[in-house]
Design an enzyme around this catalytic site. Structure first.
Site, PDB file in Angstrom:
ATOM      1  N   HIS A 114       6.864   5.645   2.787  1.00  0.00           N
ATOM      2  CA  HIS A 114       6.734   7.053   3.428  1.00  0.00           C
ATOM      3  C   HIS A 114       6.990   6.766   5.078  1.00  0.00           C
ATOM      4  O   HIS A 114       6.723   5.583   5.280  1.00  0.00           O
ATOM      5  CB  HIS A 114       5.345   7.478   3.101  1.00  0.00           C
ATOM      6  CG  HIS A 114       4.242   6.432   3.175  1.00  0.00           C
ATOM      7  ND1 HIS A 114       4.122   5.706   2.333  1.00  0.00           N
ATOM      8  CD2 HIS A 114       3.579   6.330   4.428  1.00  0.00           C
ATOM      9  CE1 HIS A 114       3.232   4.816   2.669  1.00  0.00           C
ATOM     10  NE2 HIS A 114       2.798   5.274   3.754  1.00  0.00           N
ATOM     11  N   HIS A 116       5.369   8.020   8.567  1.00  0.00           N
ATOM     12  CA  HIS A 116       4.463   8.954   9.336  1.00  0.00           C
ATOM     13  C   HIS A 116       5.006   9.421  10.571  1.00  0.00           C
ATOM     14  O   HIS A 116       5.649   8.810  11.452  1.00  0.00           O
ATOM     15  CB  HIS A 116       3.542   7.861   9.862  1.00  0.00           C
ATOM     16  CG  HIS A 116       2.717   7.140   8.829  1.00  0.00           C
ATOM     17  ND1 HIS A 116       1.155   7.189   8.476  1.00  0.00           N
ATOM     18  CD2 HIS A 116       3.073   5.896   8.196  1.00  0.00           C
ATOM     19  CE1 HIS A 116       0.977   6.209   7.622  1.00  0.00           C
ATOM     20  NE2 HIS A 116       1.874   5.596   7.414  1.00  0.00           N
TER      21      HIS A 116
END
Ligand code: AMP
Ligand code: ZN
Length: 152
Positions: A114, A116
């Protein structure tokens, strides 16, 4: 109460065989979605470094940057640009950090890759960058040589 639930869920879903972000996609865990498409989904980080902190996550499970097919790169950059701009606009941020952790020593806690997006405000004191230094130029260039060899 919310933080207790968060830590419970993180503990429960932190191993690779039972991934929290995959569980979210299956509808097993509620989350605040921002947007989603065929390849990626984006939602509010439940433990924001600053308010407006968003995560961009591939729908396929890849543990880290070394598993992601490079062909997904354009989709990720496109999402970073669009969502990053919207995060800055919605929060009134003057800056934006894009952060992506790989393996536990880097701080990775969820082993489904992922990115951020963290809105930044003048003087917020987050993510302070403290530069180190090499003993001498030779130490730096020999490390560059070692990395070049590792690339071959
Ligand atoms: P990392 O340390 O790069 O693996 O970041 C994992 C991030 O996932 C942290 O910033 C957490 O706050 C966030 N996170 C974990 N569980 C949830 C959840 N259920 N909903 C939203 N964000 C989450
Ligand atoms: Zn996953």
């Amino acid at each position: 109460m919310l933080s207790f639930m968060f830590f419970f869920m993180l503990m429960r879903y932190s191993d690779v065989s039972d991934c929290i972000f995959c569980a979210m996609q299956r509808g097993e865990i509620p989350f605040a979605e921002v947007v989603s498409n065929e390849f990626l989904f984006a939602f509010m980080d439940i433990g924001p470094l600053n308010h407006g902190h968003v995560l961009i996550v591939p729908k396929e499970h890849y543990a880290n940057i070394f598993e992601v097919p490079p062909s997904l790169g354009a989709e990720v950059i496109n999402a970073m640009q669009g969502i990053g701009k919207a995060v800055m606009e919605a929060t009134g941020a003057g800056g934006l950090n894009v952060v992506q952790n790989n393996f536990a020593p880097s701080g990775q806690a969820v082993f489904h890759i992922h990115w951020h997006l963290i809105p930044r405000f003048e003087g917020d004191g987050l993510l302070k960058w403290t530069p180190g230094k090499y003993e001498n130029n030779n130490q730096m260039t020999s490390l560059a040589e070692k990395i070049r060899k590792a690339l071959a």
